[in-house]
Design an enzyme around this catalytic site. Structure first.
Site, PDB file in Angstrom:
ATOM      1  N   LEU A 159     -15.228 -48.063 -27.013  1.00 56.18           N
ATOM      2  CA  LEU A 159     -14.711 -46.770 -27.466  1.00 56.18           C
ATOM      3  C   LEU A 159     -13.569 -46.923 -28.462  1.00 56.18           C
ATOM      4  O   LEU A 159     -13.438 -46.133 -29.399  1.00 56.18           O
ATOM      5  CB  LEU A 159     -14.234 -45.953 -26.256  1.00 56.18           C
ATOM      6  CG  LEU A 159     -15.308 -45.609 -25.220  1.00 56.18           C
ATOM      7  CD1 LEU A 159     -14.668 -44.935 -24.014  1.00 56.18           C
ATOM      8  CD2 LEU A 159     -16.376 -44.727 -25.826  1.00 56.18           C
ATOM      9  N   ASP A 214      -8.265 -56.131 -33.969  1.00 53.32           N
ATOM     10  CA  ASP A 214      -7.271 -56.988 -33.306  1.00 53.32           C
ATOM     11  C   ASP A 214      -6.045 -57.241 -34.177  1.00 53.32           C
ATOM     12  O   ASP A 214      -5.011 -57.678 -33.671  1.00 53.32           O
ATOM     13  CB  ASP A 214      -7.896 -58.337 -32.936  1.00 53.32           C
ATOM     14  CG  ASP A 214      -8.939 -58.218 -31.846  1.00 53.32           C
ATOM     15  OD1 ASP A 214      -8.831 -57.294 -31.027  1.00 53.32           O
ATOM     16  OD2 ASP A 214      -9.863 -59.045 -31.818  1.00 53.32           O
ATOM     17  N   THR A 238     -10.669 -56.214 -38.704  1.00 53.44           N
ATOM     18  CA  THR A 238     -10.531 -56.500 -37.284  1.00 53.44           C
ATOM     19  C   THR A 238      -9.567 -55.508 -36.654  1.00 53.44           C
ATOM     20  O   THR A 238      -8.453 -55.309 -37.145  1.00 53.44           O
ATOM     21  CB  THR A 238     -10.047 -57.934 -36.995  1.00 53.44           C
ATOM     22  OG1 THR A 238      -9.817 -58.072 -35.593  1.00 53.44           O
ATOM     23  CG2 THR A 238      -8.785 -58.300 -37.742  1.00 53.44           C
TER      24      THR A 238
END
Length: 416
Positions: free
Chosen positions: A301, A145, A143
């Site tokens: 992106l 994140d 991830t």
């Protein structure tokens, strides 16, 4: 514990990254080299590939083409966002998974993804155990994140952080070339955790970057935001702002919903659809300050920029995939591969194993003490944490000046 004999499946799930295929490759190559595994299958579009009996026979791929996965972005096997129900309430999907596993004599299953993917792994592991079907199940973290619990960091984060920092440095230069005032708002991924947005601070350290950084860990207040922007604008005549897509107010309402209904749209896991916040905040600032404004959304992106990937991230991603297979082969199941830092003056990372139940649906957020008191920037402990993760340049091969990516044959088992 004695190794199981049989075949294995690897699937990819959730949002891709610049290095998710490096993790898959680490697992695939380890499995292909094992005397305990006959066939290595790739699930087309994650767990949906298992449910729909759409599996790629990876043993028939050209090893040199497979090797290019190390430097190829996105998910070469295809991904999905599909939530399995609790099998005690509805075991339809689980019966189908077991049927397919039995059909292909699958004894090893690896799922490469984030929080929700670890939940899927845990559920399948529990169901197969309840049916006394021997199968080793290991989660491979992924991830951008960086919000998986109990691991120091996640494969994919270092490369995305490097892209964010690099692009913010470049945007900062471009946004300040004119002799007229400007306000630039950059929207960066991060629904509930601000790790990726915080990486914009790396560009600040090196002289060009956002003046203000807002993350979901601290409630966002529109009045405080405009006070911050006005103060910086009055001082220097231009402002650059980095903001997480998922910032919320003190009541837990997404700021993006102030301007649009989009954030009320949910995916299969109940996550709100993000996007559009940068443009909205830039437009709001324009109503208060007479300046040229731009809203820029990094969008996909930031997670597919393999051309600026971190070599550290690539190697650690591959290491995670390899460690997953090695753990399963020696008898481990119901775990996720994690990372831990080795103490010492030089950065070093080792793999560890974490119970899936401890990872599934848990989130790791930036410690509040790593964020400044005003909630609009980060402090040195965060810089020290993230800097080693972006080190090293990619060795991605090129053809005619462009990246040479992996193109698999994707031969379906049902075509054989």
């Amino acid at each position: 514990m004695e190794a199981l004999k049989g075949n294995c499946i690897i699937g990819q799930s959730g949002g891709p990254s610049a290095v998710i295929n490096a993790s898959a490759l680490g697992c695939i190559e380890a499995a292909l080299g094992s005397e305990n595994v006959g066939k290595v299958y790739g699930a087309a579009h994650g767990i949906l590939g298992v449910l729909n009996d759409r599996l790629y026979d990876l043993t028939r791929e050209d090893p040199e083409e497979l090797a290019l996965m190390r430097y190829s972005p996105s998910s070469v096997l295809g991904t999905c966002r599909y939530k399995l129900a609790d099998f005690l309430a509805d075991d339809t999907d689980y019966k189908r998974i077991l049927e397919v596993f039995q059909k292909y004599d699958v004894r090893y299953f690896f799922y490469n993804g984030g929080n929700d993917s670890m939940d899927t792994c845990s559920k399948i592991s529990n169901y197969l155990s309840s049916r006394n079907y021997p199968c080793r199940i290991i989660g491979i973290p992924k991830t951008i994140d960086n919000d998986l619990a109990h691991t120091d960091h996640c494969p994919g984060y270092g490369s995305a952080a490097k892209y964010v920092a690099t692009t913010c440095m470049e945007l900062s230069r471009d946004a300040k070339v004119y002799n007229t005032g400007s306000i630039t708002v950059v929207e960066i991924m991060g629904r509930n955790a601000g790790w990726l947005t915080a990486a914009a601070a790396l560009s600040q350290v090196h002289g060009d970057g956002p003046d203000l950084i807002y993350m979901p860990e601290v409630p966002f207040d529109m009045a405080d935001f405009m006070a911050d922007v006005s103060r910086v604008y009055e001082r220097q005549g231009d402002v650059m702002i980095a903001v997480s897509e998922g910032v919320k107010d003190k009541n837990g309402t997404y700021i993006s919903s102030y301007f649009s209904e989009t954030s009320r749209t949910k995916d299969a896991f109940g996550h709100s659809q993000m996007g559009g916040l940068a443009t909205s905040l830039a437009g709001f600032a324009k109503t208060k300050i007479d300046a040229k404004v731009r809203g820029i959304e990094f969008s996909l992106l930031q997670r597919c920029a393999s051309h600026v990937a971190s070599a550290t991230d690539i190697e650690e991603a591959y290491m995670a995939g390899k460690a997953a297979f090695e753990a399963a082969e020696r008898g481990v199941t119901d775990k996720m591969v994690g990372f831990k830092r080795v103490e010492g003056p030089q950065y070093k990372c080792e793999t560890t194993l974490i119970d899936l139940v401890d990872v599934a649906n848990a989130e790791k957020r930036i410690p509040r003490e790593w964020i400044n008191e005003a909630g609009n920037g980060v402090l040195q402990p965060f810089i020290d944490y993230v800097t080693p993760l972006i080190q090293g340049e990619t060795a991605q091969p090129k053809e005619n000046g462009l990246p040479r990516l992996a193109y698999l044959r994707r031969i379906m088992t049902r075509e054989l």
